[in-house]
Design an enzyme around this catalytic site. Structure first.
Site, short mmCIF file in Angstrom:
data_model
loop_
_atom_site.label_atom_id
_atom_site.label_comp_id
_atom_site.label_asym_id
_atom_site.label_seq_id
_atom_site.Cartn_x
_atom_site.Cartn_y
_atom_site.Cartn_z
N ASP A 93 0.82 -1.21 0.00
CA ASP A 93 0.00 0.00 0.00
C ASP A 93 0.86 1.27 0.00
O ASP A 93 1.94 1.30 0.57
CB ASP A 93 -0.88 -0.05 1.26
N GLU A 200 -3.74 -0.23 -8.11
CA GLU A 200 -4.59 0.88 -7.65
C GLU A 200 -3.78 2.16 -7.70
O GLU A 200 -2.60 2.17 -7.40
CB GLU A 200 -5.06 0.63 -6.21
#
Ligand SMILES: [Zn+2]
Length: 418
Positions: A93, A200
């Site tokens: 992330d 993402e």
């Protein structure tokens, strides 16, 4: 429980390897301590949502002294312990550099969240002339003019969007370099992982909420530069503070979300990703409905707070030490977080009985103080003590996690498998 042994287990049992996302909603169960995965899997029970059980950002790893390898190994052992064979994802992330991305890819991560936020220009204070000058200096001014200027872009369910010259200049200047950064990381990963991965792009930490025009340009440009992304994290209106519910103008949130969901459907479909998704109970139902199931939610801090609740119940003396350290570290640890906590409103610890301690975890001011101090606590000797308490009371810990994260999934209207 070493990462070498986790890898050896993964070679024996393919269900221990992270995999790419199927269609439908997905949920990120960040675990900063490394003992929460069994509780997260129990929260899932039979729900139709794809779980990402390894999810930590570069910043979280720096604060907790863990590596991408440690995080994945902890998740693998949790999945193994529960015998959960339905598949899970692993999200590296808030990646800022290609090196961070390639390192996570080597270890077996399947989802990569690029955070090109440092390359988003702050154009809000630009005059029209400054925006024009900056636009003329972009590497692809002609491309932007050709693609967007005065084009009528029809988005079903939303209407027609159109870039006037000033809109185009500002939007392109704001995001052009961030988009190039995201494309460069994507290209590096594509070379390394030719069989595919989930990507993402997150622009959720900008100064102002993402407008539909900005969203449109970001998504179109990513596609034009060959980036096949599966989810996009935008900045929404209102206060997305850590560990507490959202506050703001709800009708504005809903109408913005409807516009963003329409764009994501027409240009994708791809998922809209809600970051800082812990405890945003007032948003979940709308988020789930407006995106028609094309959503991803990331949580992390809330599971750490569940662990503290267990400590408050099972080892009040340890909890008092954690609370004191968290308070002492607050002015330093709060940096880089959006918070409204005021430590002055927290009652002195010595005035509280042991039975009152768990309330501190649920009261806004102390909750946020705990929330941001996780790194200081987990990297101190108290971190080992906290792990010891959680291991001694593991069923209590799993049960509390299953209940709390189950509430998240319930509010998101996740349905059970038929
Ligand atoms: Zn984020």
């Amino acid at each position: 429980l070493t990462s070498e042994n986790a890898v050896a287990l993964q070679e024996q049992f393919s269900w221990l390897k992270p995999r790419q996302f199927p269609v439908g909603p997905s949920f990120g169960f960040g675990d900063r301590i490394g003992l929460a995965t069994p509780g997260h899997i129990r929260a899932l029970s039979d729900k139709q949502v794809f779980p990402v059980v390894a999810q930590q950002s570069v910043r979280e790893n720096a604060r907790t002294g863990r590596t991408f390898e440690d995080v994945l190994a902890d998740a693998v052992f949790g999945v193994f312990q529960e015998g959960y064979k339905r598949g899970f994802g692993a999200d590296a992330d808030h990646l800022k550099t290609d090196e961070e991305a390639t390192e996570a890819a080597k270890i077996g991560y399947t989802m990569f969240t690029c955070d090109p936020g440092d390359h988003v220009a702050i154009v809000e204070s630009f005059s029209a002339e400054e925006a024009e000058t900056a636009f003329e200096r972009l590497p692809d001014t002609e491309g932007y003019l050709h693609e967007y200027l005065d084009q009528e872009i029809r988005i079903e369910g939303l209407g027609t969007l159109r870039f006037a010259l000033d809109d185009l200049q500002r939007t392109a200047v704001k995001y052009a370099y961030a988009i190039r950064r995201a494309a460069a990381m994507y290209n590096r990963l594509s070379e390394q992982l030719p069989t595919g991965f989930d990507y993402e792009v997150s622009v959720d930490e900008t100064e102002t909420p993402t407008t539909p025009l900005e969203h449109l340009l970001i998504a179109q440009e990513l596609h034009r530069q060959g980036v096949q992304f599966q989810s996009l994290a935008l900045r929404f209106v209102g206060a997305m503070e850590k560990g507490v519910d959202w506050r703001g103008d709800f009708s504005q949130f809903s109408s913005d979300l409807r516009a963003h969901a329409a764009i994501a459907r027409v240009l994708g479909p791809y998922r809209l990703s809600l970051h800082s998704g812990s405890d945003k109970f007032s948003l979940y139902e709308t988020f789930s409905r407006e995106t028609a199931g094309n959503w991803h939610v990331k949580t992390a801090g809330t599971s750490y707070l569940v662990a503290l609740e267990v400590a408050a119940q099972k080892d009040p003396a340890l909890f008092r030490e954690i609370a004191a350290l968290s308070l002492a570290r607050f002015s330093e640890d709060r940096k880089s977080y959006h918070l409204s906590a005021d430590p002055g409103r927290i009652p002195p610890l010595e005035e509280l009985s042991d039975l009152q301690l768990p309330d501190l975890v649920s009261t806004l001011d102390s909750r946020q103080v705990f929330h941001v101090a996780y790194g200081s606590v987990l990297q101190s000797a108290l971190g080992g003590e906290l792990r010891r308490v959680l291991e001694a009371h593991e069923e209590v810990h799993y049960h509390a996690l299953a209940r709390h994260m189950g509430r998240h999934l319930g509010a998101l209207r996740v349905t059970d498998n038929a």
